[in-house]
Write an enzyme that holds these catalytic residues in place. Structure first.
Site, PDB file in Angstrom:
ATOM      1  N   GLU A  58      27.922  11.575  30.442  1.00 37.39           N
ATOM      2  CA  GLU A  58      29.043  10.399  30.694  1.00 37.39           C
ATOM      3  C   GLU A  58      28.399   9.863  31.972  1.00 37.39           C
ATOM      4  OE1 GLU A  58      31.224   9.554  28.953  1.00 37.39           O
ATOM      5  OE2 GLU A  58      31.010  12.034  27.394  1.00 37.39           O
ATOM      6  N   HIS A 109      26.977   6.633  31.288  1.00 37.35           N
ATOM      7  CA  HIS A 109      28.009   6.392  30.850  1.00 37.35           C
ATOM      8  C   HIS A 109      28.461   4.944  32.142  1.00 37.35           C
ATOM      9  CE1 HIS A 109      27.368   6.032  26.595  1.00 37.35           C
ATOM     10  NE2 HIS A 109      28.305   7.300  26.646  1.00 37.35           N
TER      11      HIS A 109
END
Length: 244
Positions: free
Chosen positions: A124, A127
């Protein structure tokens, strides 16, 4: 998005009229709930465990440490209390990046081991790094989403040999690339109401460029030792640039 092992991807289409795309928020029901009090959250075992494991990852994991430093240098300092949220999620996901709030969601009911937390946070954070450094159109451009999912699968350790052996997948030629492609497609299907063909097309069209975009690692880190070397190289690169 980081999916859970054995994820069953949601259907891309519905019978009759097509449902409005919720951009994957159905997988994170706590996103729309009122925050619980500190006392309630402190007494909730899943939440406590999630917070402890998150702190351990941020303090000791070289993948996460490199990404945090790279984001700070890009003007996107990450704060634990602001940018991470331990929540209950749908059973098929382990984490997600909420671009609307620039917040990483960690699925406290699905992450049970420190190694899993390490991988989800890294995935994550990639991202989040992409969100910081580029104008990513997460909601309308499936190619942008595909590119970040390729990078996250490639650089986070999702497709290491040990993880693939644990999934009973190994021994194929170009296996790492195959794993990255498959996991990127699965992630897109989990959060967007598109057909499998659309997801595959988006991934294939950007695969080479995004697979070879190794920032900020500079290499594919296949282990913690690789990640530590990449972290040292990143720090030395920064010192070199500062002296120019």
């Amino acid at each position: 998005m980081e999916d859970g092992e054995g994820e069953s991807s949601p259907a891309a289409e519905t019978k009759g009229a097509e449902e409005k795309d919720d951009f994957g928020y159905r997988l994170f029901p706590d996103r729309n709930k009122k925050p619980q009090s500190f006392l309630v959250r402190s007494l909730f075992t899943f939440h406590n465990r999630c917070q402890v494991m998150l702190r351990m990852t941020l303090e000791t994991n070289p993948y996460a440490q490199l990404l945090l430093e790279a984001m700070k240098q890009s003007g996107c300092t990450v704060f634990n209390d602001r940018h991470f949220s331990c929540e209950n999620c749908d059973g098929c996901v382990s984490g997600g990046f909420d671009a609307a709030t620039s917040q990483i969601v960690l699925c406290q009911n699905n992450i049970r081991q420190q190694s899993h937390m390490n991988r989800v946070v890294t995935h994550e954070l990639i991202h989040a790094f992409d969100h910081c450094r580029a104008h990513v159109d997460w909601f309308k451009n499936v190619k942008h989403l595909a590119c970040s999912e390729i990078r996250a699968a490639n650089l986070s350790g999702d497709c290491t040999l040990m993880n693939e052996i644990a999934r009973f997948k190994f021994g194929l030629k170009r296996h790492h690339q195959t794993c990255v492609r498959d996991r990127a497609i699965r992630s897109i299907l989990a959060v967007r109401k598109v057909s499998k063909e659309t997801a595959e097309k988006a991934v294939d069209e950007v695969f080479d460029a995004c697979f070879n975009d190794l920032e900020p690692f500079g290499r594919i880190p296949h282990s913690k030792a690789d990640a530590r070397r990449a972290y040292k190289d990143f720090q030395n690169r920064d010192r070199y640039n500062a002296n120019l």
